[in-house]
Scaffold this motif. Structure first.
Motif, PDB file in Angstrom:
ATOM      1  N   ASP A  34       0.816  -1.213   0.000  1.00 31.29           N
ATOM      2  CA  ASP A  34       0.000   0.000   0.000  1.00 31.29           C
ATOM      3  C   ASP A  34       0.854   1.269   0.000  1.00 31.29           C
ATOM      4  O   ASP A  34       0.556   2.231  -0.715  1.00 31.29           O
ATOM      5  N   TYR A  35       1.910   1.281   0.795  1.00 25.09           N
ATOM      6  CA  TYR A  35       2.760   2.468   0.854  1.00 25.09           C
ATOM      7  C   TYR A  35       3.506   2.676  -0.460  1.00 25.09           C
ATOM      8  O   TYR A  35       3.586   3.799  -0.970  1.00 25.09           O
ATOM      9  N   SER A  36       4.060   1.598  -1.026  1.00 30.03           N
ATOM     10  CA  SER A  36       4.790   1.714  -2.297  1.00 30.03           C
ATOM     11  C   SER A  36       3.888   2.250  -3.396  1.00 30.03           C
ATOM     12  O   SER A  36       4.290   3.121  -4.180  1.00 30.03           O
ATOM     13  N   GLU A  37       2.693   1.739  -3.455  1.00 30.07           N
ATOM     14  CA  GLU A  37       1.731   2.180  -4.464  1.00 30.07           C
ATOM     15  C   GLU A  37       1.372   3.655  -4.266  1.00 30.07           C
ATOM     16  O   GLU A  37       1.350   4.426  -5.225  1.00 30.07           O
ATOM     17  N   ALA A  38       1.099   4.068  -3.044  1.00 31.01           N
ATOM     18  CA  ALA A  38       0.747   5.464  -2.758  1.00 31.01           C
ATOM     19  C   ALA A  38       1.906   6.402  -3.100  1.00 31.01           C
ATOM     20  O   ALA A  38       1.700   7.478  -3.675  1.00 31.01           O
ATOM     21  N   ILE A  39       3.119   6.001  -2.760  1.00 29.13           N
ATOM     22  CA  ILE A  39       4.291   6.832  -3.044  1.00 29.13           C
ATOM     23  C   ILE A  39       4.513   6.946  -4.551  1.00 29.13           C
ATOM     24  O   ILE A  39       4.731   8.038  -5.083  1.00 29.13           O
ATOM     25  N   ARG A  40       4.452   5.834  -5.252  1.00 28.80           N
ATOM     26  CA  ARG A  40       4.662   5.828  -6.705  1.00 28.80           C
ATOM     27  C   ARG A  40       3.610   6.674  -7.413  1.00 28.80           C
ATOM     28  O   ARG A  40       3.921   7.458  -8.306  1.00 28.80           O
ATOM     29  N   GLU A  41       2.342   6.540  -7.018  1.00 28.68           N
ATOM     30  CA  GLU A  41       1.257   7.310  -7.643  1.00 28.68           C
ATOM     31  C   GLU A  41       1.427   8.817  -7.456  1.00 28.68           C
ATOM     32  O   GLU A  41       1.141   9.591  -8.355  1.00 28.68           O
ATOM     33  N   ARG A  42       1.879   9.236  -6.283  1.00 29.34           N
ATOM     34  CA  ARG A  42       1.925  10.665  -5.963  1.00 29.34           C
ATOM     35  C   ARG A  42       3.259  11.335  -6.259  1.00 29.34           C
ATOM     36  O   ARG A  42       3.319  12.541  -6.406  1.00 29.34           O
ATOM     37  N   THR A  43       4.352  10.549  -6.296  1.00 32.54           N
ATOM     38  CA  THR A  43       5.664  11.161  -6.521  1.00 32.54           C
ATOM     39  C   THR A  43       6.323  10.710  -7.816  1.00 32.54           C
ATOM     40  O   THR A  43       7.260  11.354  -8.282  1.00 32.54           O
ATOM     41  N   GLY A  44       5.872   9.571  -8.360  1.00 37.20           N
ATOM     42  CA  GLY A  44       6.511   9.009  -9.546  1.00 37.20           C
ATOM     43  C   GLY A  44       7.779   8.236  -9.233  1.00 37.20           C
ATOM     44  O   GLY A  44       8.489   7.792 -10.133  1.00 37.20           O
ATOM     45  N   HIS A  45       8.089   8.055  -7.945  1.00 39.05           N
ATOM     46  CA  HIS A  45       9.301   7.352  -7.529  1.00 39.05           C
ATOM     47  C   HIS A  45       8.951   6.003  -6.905  1.00 39.05           C
ATOM     48  O   HIS A  45       7.931   5.861  -6.241  1.00 39.05           O
ATOM     49  N   THR A  46       9.831   5.035  -7.125  1.00 37.75           N
ATOM     50  CA  THR A  46       9.737   3.754  -6.440  1.00 37.75           C
ATOM     51  C   THR A  46      10.695   3.809  -5.260  1.00 37.75           C
ATOM     52  O   THR A  46      11.886   4.056  -5.447  1.00 37.75           O
ATOM     53  N   VAL A  47      10.166   3.626  -4.062  1.00 38.13           N
ATOM     54  CA  VAL A  47      10.966   3.726  -2.845  1.00 38.13           C
ATOM     55  C   VAL A  47      10.888   2.396  -2.114  1.00 38.13           C
ATOM     56  O   VAL A  47       9.796   1.899  -1.827  1.00 38.13           O
ATOM     57  N   ASN A  48      12.046   1.828  -1.826  1.00 36.23           N
ATOM     58  CA  ASN A  48      12.132   0.592  -1.050  1.00 36.23           C
ATOM     59  C   ASN A  48      12.858   0.893   0.243  1.00 36.23           C
ATOM     60  O   ASN A  48      14.015   1.326   0.219  1.00 36.23           O
ATOM     61  N   PHE A  49      12.203   0.672   1.352  1.00 35.48           N
ATOM     62  CA  PHE A  49      12.821   0.934   2.653  1.00 35.48           C
ATOM     63  C   PHE A  49      13.650  -0.269   3.075  1.00 35.48           C
ATOM     64  O   PHE A  49      13.196  -1.410   2.995  1.00 35.48           O
ATOM     65  N   VAL A  50      14.887   0.008   3.530  1.00 39.41           N
ATOM     66  CA  VAL A  50      15.822  -1.067   3.861  1.00 39.41           C
ATOM     67  C   VAL A  50      16.301  -1.030   5.306  1.00 39.41           C
ATOM     68  O   VAL A  50      16.976  -1.958   5.751  1.00 39.41           O
ATOM     69  N   GLU A  51      15.985   0.024   6.028  1.00 38.67           N
ATOM     70  CA  GLU A  51      16.503   0.164   7.388  1.00 38.67           C
ATOM     71  C   GLU A  51      15.481   0.908   8.250  1.00 38.67           C
ATOM     72  O   GLU A  51      14.846   1.838   7.790  1.00 38.67           O
ATOM     73  N   ASP A  52      15.340   0.458   9.493  1.00 35.19           N
ATOM     74  CA  ASP A  52      14.483   1.138  10.469  1.00 35.19           C
ATOM     75  C   ASP A  52      15.365   1.642  11.601  1.00 35.19           C
ATOM     76  O   ASP A  52      16.248   0.924  12.070  1.00 35.19           O
ATOM     77  N   ASN A  53      15.099   2.873  12.047  1.00 32.22           N
ATOM     78  CA  ASN A  53      15.861   3.473  13.136  1.00 32.22           C
ATOM     79  C   ASN A  53      14.923   4.158  14.104  1.00 32.22           C
ATOM     80  O   ASN A  53      13.811   4.545  13.742  1.00 32.22           O
ATOM     81  N   MET A  54      15.400   4.348  15.332  1.00 26.07           N
ATOM     82  CA  MET A  54      14.600   5.031  16.342  1.00 26.07           C
ATOM     83  C   MET A  54      15.527   5.845  17.222  1.00 26.07           C
ATOM     84  O   MET A  54      16.641   5.414  17.524  1.00 26.07           O
ATOM     85  N   SER A  55      15.077   7.018  17.600  1.00 28.75           N
ATOM     86  CA  SER A  55      15.808   7.792  18.595  1.00 28.75           C
ATOM     87  C   SER A  55      14.836   8.154  19.711  1.00 28.75           C
ATOM     88  O   SER A  55      13.635   8.292  19.479  1.00 28.75           O
ATOM     89  N   THR A  56      15.371   8.274  20.897  1.00 29.74           N
ATOM     90  CA  THR A  56      14.580   8.748  22.022  1.00 29.74           C
ATOM     91  C   THR A  56      15.195  10.058  22.484  1.00 29.74           C
ATOM     92  O   THR A  56      16.416  10.237  22.420  1.00 29.74           O
TER      93      THR A  56
END
Length: 182
Positions: A34-56
């Motif tokens: 769902d996120y890939s489709e929404a991003i591609r439709e609205r930005t024209g870019h294919t984005v693949n997330f490869v890393e998750d990070n968190m800061s406190t």
């Protein structure tokens, strides 16, 4: 999920649906299809997330303005509340310095998609601190990413902040721009 375009090119606001009943709340925070489709439709870019990070961070800590030349980010606040500012930091863009702010919290579950060459900064507003989460499209590698840092009150941006004297790290006290000549 609801997806909204913002005042900044290719910066999207995601509003996951929140299911709530007497037991508590549930929200789907990421679904690759769902996120890939929404991003591609609205930005024209294919984005693949490869890393998750968190800061406190504690209340009144301000992190950023940070970014680089390649990484897409999907940012959210898992606990507490943060005032987020996204800035176009691409000196080659006619929109350099244009910024927009957002309130992200564990209550609203909103998320912001941030493209490369946009700086991200957040100020913790909640008394008990906050957990800032971000998905990234590139592996962290300072040798291959042209990273930049702008001070929160950089004179070219004229950003409004809810407090005047945030808590800053040494990194966030300076401005370090990208050297395009290399």
């Amino acid at each position: 999920m609801e997806v909204r375009e913002t005042d900044l090119k290719n910066v999207l606001l995601f509003k996951p649906f929140i299911h709530e009943d007497w037991r508590g709340k549930y929200a789907e925070l990421f679904n690759e299809k769902d996120y890939s489709e929404a991003i591609r439709e609205r930005t024209g870019h294919t984005v693949n997330f490869v890393e998750d990070n968190m800061s406190t961070s504690l209340q009144h800590v301000l992190r950023g303005i940070h970014g680089d030349d390649k990484t897409w980010k999907l940012i959210s606040c898992l606990k507490g509340s943060i005032y987020v500012v996204i800035v176009n930091c691409d000196r080659k863009s006619e929109y350099f310095g244009k910024w927009q702010s957002f309130d992200l919290s564990d209550r609203n579950k909103h998320q912001i998609l941030v493209p490369p060459m946009y700086g991200t900064s957040h100020l913790v507003m909640s008394e008990g601190g906050a957990f800032f989460h971000y998905k990234e499209s590139e592996y962290y590698d300072p040798k291959n990413l042209k990273q930049f840092t702008y001070r929160f009150d950089h004179h070219e941006f004229d950003i409004w902040w809810p407090i005047k004297k945030p808590l800053l790290s040494k990194r966030d006290e300076i401005t370090k721009e990208i050297d395009y000549s290399k």
